[in-house]
Scaffold this motif. Structure first.
Motif, short mmCIF file in Angstrom:
data_model
loop_
_atom_site.label_atom_id
_atom_site.label_comp_id
_atom_site.label_asym_id
_atom_site.label_seq_id
_atom_site.Cartn_x
_atom_site.Cartn_y
_atom_site.Cartn_z
N PHE A 4 7.96 6.10 -5.39
CA PHE A 4 7.04 5.51 -4.42
C PHE A 4 5.91 4.88 -5.22
O PHE A 4 5.17 5.56 -5.93
CB PHE A 4 6.49 6.57 -3.46
CG PHE A 4 5.50 5.98 -2.49
CD1 PHE A 4 5.94 5.29 -1.37
CD2 PHE A 4 4.13 6.08 -2.71
CE1 PHE A 4 5.04 4.71 -0.48
CE2 PHE A 4 3.23 5.52 -1.82
CZ PHE A 4 3.69 4.84 -0.70
N ALA A 5 5.80 3.55 -5.12
CA ALA A 5 4.75 2.80 -5.80
C ALA A 5 3.71 2.37 -4.77
O ALA A 5 4.06 1.88 -3.70
CB ALA A 5 5.34 1.58 -6.50
N GLU A 26 12.43 -0.72 -0.59
CA GLU A 26 12.10 -0.77 0.84
C GLU A 26 10.61 -0.51 0.99
O GLU A 26 10.03 0.26 0.21
CB GLU A 26 12.85 0.32 1.62
CG GLU A 26 14.35 0.19 1.66
CD GLU A 26 14.84 -0.78 2.71
OE1 GLU A 26 14.05 -1.18 3.58
OE2 GLU A 26 16.02 -1.14 2.64
N ASN A 27 10.00 -1.10 2.00
CA ASN A 27 8.62 -0.75 2.33
C ASN A 27 8.61 0.68 2.86
O ASN A 27 9.53 1.09 3.56
CB ASN A 27 8.05 -1.71 3.36
CG ASN A 27 7.83 -3.09 2.80
OD1 ASN A 27 7.55 -3.26 1.62
ND2 ASN A 27 7.97 -4.09 3.64
N ALA A 28 7.58 1.42 2.49
CA ALA A 28 7.52 2.82 2.87
C ALA A 28 6.07 3.27 2.95
O ALA A 28 5.14 2.52 2.65
CB ALA A 28 8.28 3.66 1.84
N ALA A 29 5.90 4.53 3.35
CA ALA A 29 4.57 5.13 3.44
C ALA A 29 4.63 6.55 2.90
O ALA A 29 5.68 7.18 2.87
CB ALA A 29 4.08 5.14 4.89
N ARG A 55 0.36 3.10 2.25
CA ARG A 55 1.49 2.17 2.37
C ARG A 55 1.89 1.76 0.96
O ARG A 55 1.05 1.61 0.09
CB ARG A 55 1.07 0.93 3.15
CG ARG A 55 0.40 1.22 4.46
CD ARG A 55 1.22 1.32 5.69
NE ARG A 55 2.42 0.56 5.69
CZ ARG A 55 3.58 1.04 6.16
NH1 ARG A 55 3.67 2.25 6.63
NH2 ARG A 55 4.67 0.29 6.16
N GLY A 56 3.21 1.56 0.77
CA GLY A 56 3.67 1.16 -0.54
C GLY A 56 5.12 0.70 -0.51
O GLY A 56 5.63 0.29 0.54
N ALA A 98 9.36 10.30 -6.40
CA ALA A 98 8.23 10.68 -7.25
C ALA A 98 7.13 9.65 -7.03
O ALA A 98 7.40 8.51 -6.63
CB ALA A 98 8.64 10.71 -8.71
N ALA A 99 5.91 10.06 -7.26
CA ALA A 99 4.76 9.15 -7.25
C ALA A 99 3.84 9.57 -8.37
O ALA A 99 3.77 10.76 -8.73
CB ALA A 99 4.03 9.21 -5.91
#
Length: 139
Positions: A4-5, A26-29, A55-56, A98-99
């Protein structure tokens, strides 16, 4: 590994330069975290905060070599942390990822300002790409 960026790595060009890949995304949160600008920098960091949402972009299936490059790029200020990212869309699918979360010893580097990806693209990306020392640690 999925990643997750939430900052500069949301930009596909920067992600490719850092990881050496152009992974599916994919766009994600990410729930339970807040994103703030890092003092004196054009990039952000996230830290846990109840009730917050970031959001990322969720990148899929990164190779071990790409993860090693990302770890070097992020450096000691960030800790790779397991998270659950929620993909945008009607299913709201949660995915293990991971983030890079700011390490507790560096929390004093966070400003009170929110960070905007759009503003980064407009006025910070070029300078970041030409000056950020993390790129030199990738080779």
């Amino acid at each position: 590994m999925n990643l997750f960026a939430y900052g500069t790595l949301m930009d596909p060009e920067i992600m490719a330069g850092v990881s050496g890949l152009r992974p599916r995304s994919e766009n994600a949160a990410l729930d339970g975290y807040v994103r703030k600008a890092v003092r004196g920098e054009v990039y952000p960091a996230i830290t846990p905060r109840k009730g917050a949402r970031v959001r990322g972009v969720l990148y899929f299936d990164l190779s071990p070599e790409a993860v090693e490059r990302l770890d070097r790029f992020e450096g000691p200020m960030y800790k790779r942390t397991g998270v659950l990212a929620v993909i945008d869309g009607s299913k709201r699918e949660a995915v293990d990822a991971a983030a890079y979360v700011i390490a507790p010893t560096h929390l004093d580097r966070l400003s009170g300002r929110d960070w905007s990806f759009e503003k980064f693209l407009e006025s910070g990306k070029g300078g970041f790409q030409s000056a950020y020392e993390g790129y030199g640690k990738l080779e």
